[in-house]
Design a protein around this motif. Structure first.
Motif, PDB file in Angstrom:
ATOM      1  N   ALA A  79       2.276   2.941   9.693  1.00 18.12           N
ATOM      2  CA  ALA A  79       3.363   2.273   8.712  1.00 18.12           C
ATOM      3  C   ALA A  79       3.667   3.127   7.443  1.00 18.12           C
ATOM      4  N   GLU A  80       2.553   3.354   7.061  1.00 17.82           N
ATOM      5  CA  GLU A  80       3.049   4.548   5.646  1.00 17.82           C
ATOM      6  C   GLU A  80       3.466   5.732   6.136  1.00 17.82           C
ATOM      7  N   CYS A  81       3.269   6.317   7.036  1.00 19.10           N
ATOM      8  CA  CYS A  81       3.781   7.492   7.868  1.00 19.10           C
ATOM      9  C   CYS A  81       5.390   7.361   8.137  1.00 19.10           C
ATOM     10  N   ARG A  82       5.704   6.052   8.408  1.00 15.56           N
ATOM     11  CA  ARG A  82       7.067   5.675   8.952  1.00 15.56           C
ATOM     12  C   ARG A  82       7.866   5.738   7.361  1.00 15.56           C
ATOM     13  N   LYS A  83       7.307   5.138   6.419  1.00 13.76           N
ATOM     14  CA  LYS A  83       7.902   5.114   5.020  1.00 13.76           C
ATOM     15  C   LYS A  83       8.101   6.541   4.553  1.00 13.76           C
ATOM     16  N   LEU A  84       7.210   7.528   4.979  1.00 17.17           N
ATOM     17  CA  LEU A  84       7.472   8.805   4.488  1.00 17.17           C
ATOM     18  C   LEU A  84       8.690   9.466   5.111  1.00 17.17           C
ATOM     19  N   GLY A  85       9.215   8.836   6.236  1.00 19.90           N
ATOM     20  CA  GLY A  85      10.390   9.348   6.943  1.00 19.90           C
ATOM     21  C   GLY A  85       9.946  10.029   8.213  1.00 19.90           C
ATOM     22  N   ALA A  86       8.750   9.923   8.677  1.00 18.79           N
ATOM     23  CA  ALA A  86       8.290  10.497   9.756  1.00 18.79           C
ATOM     24  C   ALA A  86       8.362   9.413  11.111  1.00 18.79           C
TER      25      ALA A  86
END
Length: 233
Positions: A79-86
């Protein structure tokens, strides 16, 4: 005291070499490798070094495949990686189980594609003397800390070799170069991980696969939750 003085004397020339190397690189920086768009699989990505590594790859716009035995932890990382745009794909995988690794690898190839960067980071540690360490704990230490490297590499290296493009990262430990009391199984497994990296590197060179790179990371003890308040001289 004498040993400490000798250790310091041996360290000084190394420090001088490293300082000169850093100074040279500050004037002639090496071009950094781009990992944008690469499919990066990180084992043990549910916490600690694996989680922070995932965040760094996410910032560099890699496509992430995250493995961990902890469902809650791996979903938080994703979830945090998706927030970073990945893009991030989370899989619950037991890296002590060879068949689970192989079946999960098939799912990754089908659902995501070929992995081009493999970060073998998953690890376990048990702190006890030899006789207090249970036999299943010794077995699990080797299953996760080194045998899993064989299974993941066998699963994902063939595509890298076909393309002559890829990177395999072995996260070992300073304990792969020195020993610590009450960590006999852990140190032994990390020595094996370092040996795995060196042998793999030589084998790829002998096969002429110059486009498949390798790295071995050997951090000192870090407070990731496995060992409370770790410290060494």
């Amino acid at each position: 005291m004498i040993k400490l003085v000798l250790d310091c004397l041996l360290l000084l020339p190394l420090l001088l070499i490293f300082l000169l190397e850093s100074l040279l690189k500050s004037f002639i920086p090496k071009k950094r490798k781009s990992v944008a768009g690469e499919v990066v699989l990180i084992t043990g990505a549910g916490h600690g070094i694996g989680r922070l590594t995932a965040y760094e790859f996410a910032k560099l716009k890699s496509k992430l495949v995250l493995w961990d035995i902890n469902k809650h932890g791996i979903e938080e990382t994703a979830a945090e990686c998706r927030k970073l745009g990945a893009q991030a794909h989370a899989f619950v995988v037991d890296c002590s189980n060879r068949e689970d690794i192989y079946s999960s690898a098939k799912k990754v190839k089908t659902e995501v594609g070929d992995v081009s960067i493999l970060v073998n980071n998953a690890g376990v540690v048990y702190t006890a003397d030899l006789f207090a360490t249970q036999d299943p704990q010794i077995e699990k230490t080797f299953e996760v800390n080194v045998l899993a490297h064989f299974w993941t590499t066998k699963a994902f290296l063939p595509a890298m070799m076909r393309n002559n493009h890829g990177h395999i990262v072995t996260v070992a430990s300073a304990a792969g170069h020195t020993t610590v009391p009450f960590l006999m199984a852990y140190c032994s497994s990390k020595f094996a991980a370092v040996g795995f990296h060196r042998a793999l590197t030589d084998e790829l060179a002998a096969l002429g696969r110059t486009g498949v790179k390798t790295s071995c990371l050997c951090p000192n003890f870090i407070n990731t939750g496995f060992i409370k308040n770790p410290s060494t001289r």
